[in-house]
Write an enzyme that holds these catalytic residues in place. Structure first.
Site, short mmCIF file in Angstrom:
data_model
loop_
_atom_site.label_atom_id
_atom_site.label_comp_id
_atom_site.label_asym_id
_atom_site.label_seq_id
_atom_site.Cartn_x
_atom_site.Cartn_y
_atom_site.Cartn_z
N LYS A 81 14.99 -7.68 2.50
CA LYS A 81 13.88 -7.92 1.58
C LYS A 81 12.58 -7.31 2.12
O LYS A 81 12.50 -6.90 3.29
CB LYS A 81 13.74 -9.44 1.38
CG LYS A 81 14.96 -10.07 0.72
CD LYS A 81 14.72 -11.53 0.40
CE LYS A 81 15.94 -12.14 -0.27
NZ LYS A 81 15.68 -13.52 -0.75
N TYR A 84 17.33 -10.65 -10.62
CA TYR A 84 17.38 -12.11 -10.45
C TYR A 84 17.43 -12.86 -11.79
O TYR A 84 17.01 -14.01 -11.86
CB TYR A 84 16.18 -12.58 -9.64
CG TYR A 84 16.34 -12.39 -8.13
CD1 TYR A 84 17.31 -13.08 -7.42
CD2 TYR A 84 15.49 -11.56 -7.41
CE1 TYR A 84 17.46 -12.93 -6.05
CE2 TYR A 84 15.62 -11.40 -6.03
CZ TYR A 84 16.62 -12.09 -5.37
OH TYR A 84 16.77 -11.96 -4.01
N ASN A 96 12.81 -14.82 3.20
CA ASN A 96 13.94 -15.18 4.06
C ASN A 96 14.77 -13.96 4.49
O ASN A 96 15.95 -14.06 4.78
CB ASN A 96 14.80 -16.28 3.41
CG ASN A 96 15.41 -15.86 2.10
OD1 ASN A 96 15.18 -14.75 1.63
ND2 ASN A 96 16.20 -16.72 1.50
N HIS A 124 19.17 -10.98 1.42
CA HIS A 124 19.91 -11.57 0.30
C HIS A 124 21.37 -11.15 0.44
O HIS A 124 21.65 -10.05 0.93
CB HIS A 124 19.37 -11.04 -1.04
CG HIS A 124 20.30 -11.30 -2.20
ND1 HIS A 124 20.31 -12.50 -2.88
CD2 HIS A 124 21.29 -10.55 -2.75
CE1 HIS A 124 21.26 -12.46 -3.81
NE2 HIS A 124 21.86 -11.28 -3.75
N GLU A 159 26.08 -7.18 -8.79
CA GLU A 159 24.91 -6.82 -7.98
C GLU A 159 25.06 -5.41 -7.38
O GLU A 159 24.09 -4.66 -7.33
CB GLU A 159 24.70 -7.87 -6.88
CG GLU A 159 24.29 -9.21 -7.45
CD GLU A 159 24.03 -10.28 -6.39
OE1 GLU A 159 24.22 -9.99 -5.19
OE2 GLU A 159 23.64 -11.38 -6.77
P1 CMP Z 1 18.25 -15.24 -2.45
O1 CMP Z 1 19.52 -15.41 -1.71
O2 CMP Z 1 17.72 -13.85 -2.56
O3 CMP Z 1 18.39 -15.86 -3.92
C1 CMP Z 1 17.27 -16.34 -4.65
C2 CMP Z 1 16.02 -16.37 -3.85
O4 CMP Z 1 14.98 -17.17 -4.34
C3 CMP Z 1 16.31 -16.99 -2.48
O5 CMP Z 1 17.11 -16.11 -1.72
C4 CMP Z 1 14.91 -17.24 -1.95
O6 CMP Z 1 14.34 -16.09 -1.34
C5 CMP Z 1 14.11 -17.50 -3.25
N1 CMP Z 1 13.63 -18.87 -3.37
C6 CMP Z 1 12.35 -19.23 -3.43
N2 CMP Z 1 12.22 -20.56 -3.57
C7 CMP Z 1 13.47 -21.07 -3.60
C8 CMP Z 1 14.00 -22.38 -3.73
N3 CMP Z 1 13.22 -23.46 -3.85
N4 CMP Z 1 15.36 -22.52 -3.70
C9 CMP Z 1 16.16 -21.43 -3.60
N5 CMP Z 1 15.71 -20.15 -3.50
C10 CMP Z 1 14.38 -19.98 -3.48
#
Ligand code: CMP
Length: 137
Positions: A9, A49, A112, A115, A126
């Site tokens: 990311k 998303y 984070n 992904h 995806e």
């Molecule tokens: P990802 O695995 O990319 O899938 C959805 C993304 O939403 C997740 O990682 C996080 O980066 C983001 N995100 C932000 N807030 C939340 C939340 N409360 N719960 C889950 N995903 C979140």
């Protein structure tokens, strides 16, 4: 043999973590079948998303994912969807096991670092979002 989509990311790219993340995949014997650096528009991020469209974090998440370049990869290996999820750690880095990418580098639930697809069905969707058949080797 299974495939999954991995994204480094914008926070991971900005902080110089591309090599660190790829090293962890290759060390585990996971093969990189496709890879490129791209810069998603807000619309691209909203499309990727789309399953999260109704979530309260959707607008912030798609702003973040279109805030800078990302590295997208198709990873290949036995049981690679699950193995990648184990290497990444829990979405919420505070719950991620020590030694996982998110435990080591994530700074908040949104930023984070990585992904990974969560199922074979989503992995196929995806990977096809970013790569044509000619780009997967
Ligand atoms: P990802 O695995 O990319 O899938 C959805 C993304 O939403 C997740 O990682 C996080 O980066 C983001 N995100 C932000 N807030 C939340 C939340 N409360 N719960 C889950 N995903 C979140």
């Amino acid at each position: 043999m299974e495939r999954t989509l991995s994204i480094i990311k914008p926070d991971g790219v900005k902080r110089g973590l591309i090599g660190e993340v790829i090293k962890r995949f290759e060390k585990e014997g996971i093969r990189i079948a496709a890879m490129k650096m791209i810069y998603m528009s807000k619309k691209d991020a909203e499309g990727f998303y789309a399953v999260h469209r109704e979530k309260p974090f959707f607008d912030s998440l798609t702003d973040f994912m279109s805030s800078g370049p990302i590295v997208v990869m198709a990873l290949e290996g036995d049981n690679v969807i699950q193995r990648n999820r184990e290497l990444m750690g829990a979405t919420n880095y505070k719950e991620a096991k020590p030694g996982t990418i998110r435990a080591d580098f994530a700074t908040d639930i949104e930023k984070n670092v990585v992904h990974g697809s969560d199922s074979p069905e989503n992995a196929e969707i995806e990977i096809a979002y970013f790569f044509s058949k000619l780009e997967i080797h």
